[in-house]
Design an enzyme around this catalytic site. Structure first.
Site, mmCIF file in Angstrom:
data_model
loop_
_atom_site.group_PDB
_atom_site.id
_atom_site.type_symbol
_atom_site.label_atom_id
_atom_site.label_comp_id
_atom_site.label_asym_id
_atom_site.label_seq_id
_atom_site.Cartn_x
_atom_site.Cartn_y
_atom_site.Cartn_z
ATOM 1 N N VAL A 110 2.706 33.770 -0.027
ATOM 2 C CA VAL A 110 1.805 34.200 1.032
ATOM 3 C C VAL A 110 2.286 35.521 1.620
ATOM 4 O O VAL A 110 3.458 35.658 1.954
ATOM 5 C CB VAL A 110 1.743 33.136 2.159
ATOM 6 C CG1 VAL A 110 0.820 33.571 3.279
ATOM 7 C CG2 VAL A 110 1.330 31.786 1.604
ATOM 8 N N CYS A 111 1.369 36.471 1.736
ATOM 9 C CA CYS A 111 1.678 37.762 2.340
ATOM 10 C C CYS A 111 1.205 37.739 3.789
ATOM 11 O O CYS A 111 0.040 37.993 4.079
ATOM 12 C CB CYS A 111 0.999 38.891 1.564
ATOM 13 S SG CYS A 111 1.431 40.507 2.188
ATOM 14 N N LEU A 112 2.106 37.365 4.675
ATOM 15 C CA LEU A 112 1.829 37.334 6.108
ATOM 16 C C LEU A 112 3.023 37.986 6.782
ATOM 17 O O LEU A 112 4.151 37.496 6.659
ATOM 18 C CB LEU A 112 1.637 35.882 6.568
ATOM 19 C CG LEU A 112 1.251 35.652 8.021
ATOM 20 C CD1 LEU A 112 -0.102 36.284 8.339
ATOM 21 C CD2 LEU A 112 1.215 34.167 8.336
#
Length: 183
Positions: A110-112
């Site tokens: 996840v790219c957060l």
């Protein structure tokens, strides 16, 4: 002074009484903080938390079922692994549902930003949940993990929406098969 002594004595007796039942382990800082975070959770109606082992608060699943946007009607499961360095280190979060999304790759990474460079110990599990939910409402093609999905979103929103729908119904996007994830 006598009151203080009696409180210390009482605490000592409680500890020794607890010790006869078995060795009581002291909770780590991470366990105490995650307990606080869980107690203070304010989940939106589209999210739910599942614990496979209620004694292990450091590992749990989050289910997000968006009720608007491209991913409306989908059901997405995330695993949270909270390390002993929490809250100084962010939890490890993986998407267990294969999803066609610019900010989630096909392996579930996840790219957060708050899970990486923008993490601060004052952030909570609630902050992460709201961040993940926001990714489904407003996918960000500017910081992609799935570059192909990001390009389609930027260049052809209609095709992106069709791809999301096809993937959630269970089907192929290019050569990649997506399992059905509609509720």
């Amino acid at each position: 002074m006598i009151k203080l002594f009696s409180l210390k004595q009482q605490k000592k007796e409680e500890e020794s009484a607890g010790g006869t039942k078995g060795s009581s382990k002291k909770a780590s800082a991470a366990q105490l903080r995650i307990q606080k975070d869980i107690n203070e959770l304010n989940l939106p109606k589209t999210c739910e938390i599942e614990f496979s082992d209620h004694d292990d608060l450091l590992n749990f699943k989050l289910v997000i079922c968006p009720d608007e946007g491209f991913y409306k009607g989908g059901k997405f499961v995330f695993s949270f692994k909270v390390g002993q360095g929490y809250p100084h280190d962010p939890p490890k979060v993986k998407c267990e549902t294969m999803v066609y999304h610019p900010n989630i790759d096909l392996e579930g990474n996840v790219c957060l930003n708050i899970l990486r460079e923008d993490w601060k110990p004052v952030l909570t599990i609630n902050s992460i949940i709201y961040g993940l939910q926001y990714l489904f409402l407003e996918p960000n093609p500017e910081d992609p993990l799935n570059k192909e999905a990001a390009e389609v979103l930027q260049n052809n929103r209609r095709l992106f929406e069709q791809n999301v729908q096809r993937s959630m119904r269970g089907g192929y996007i290019g050569s990649t098969y997506f399992e059905r994830c509609l509720k």
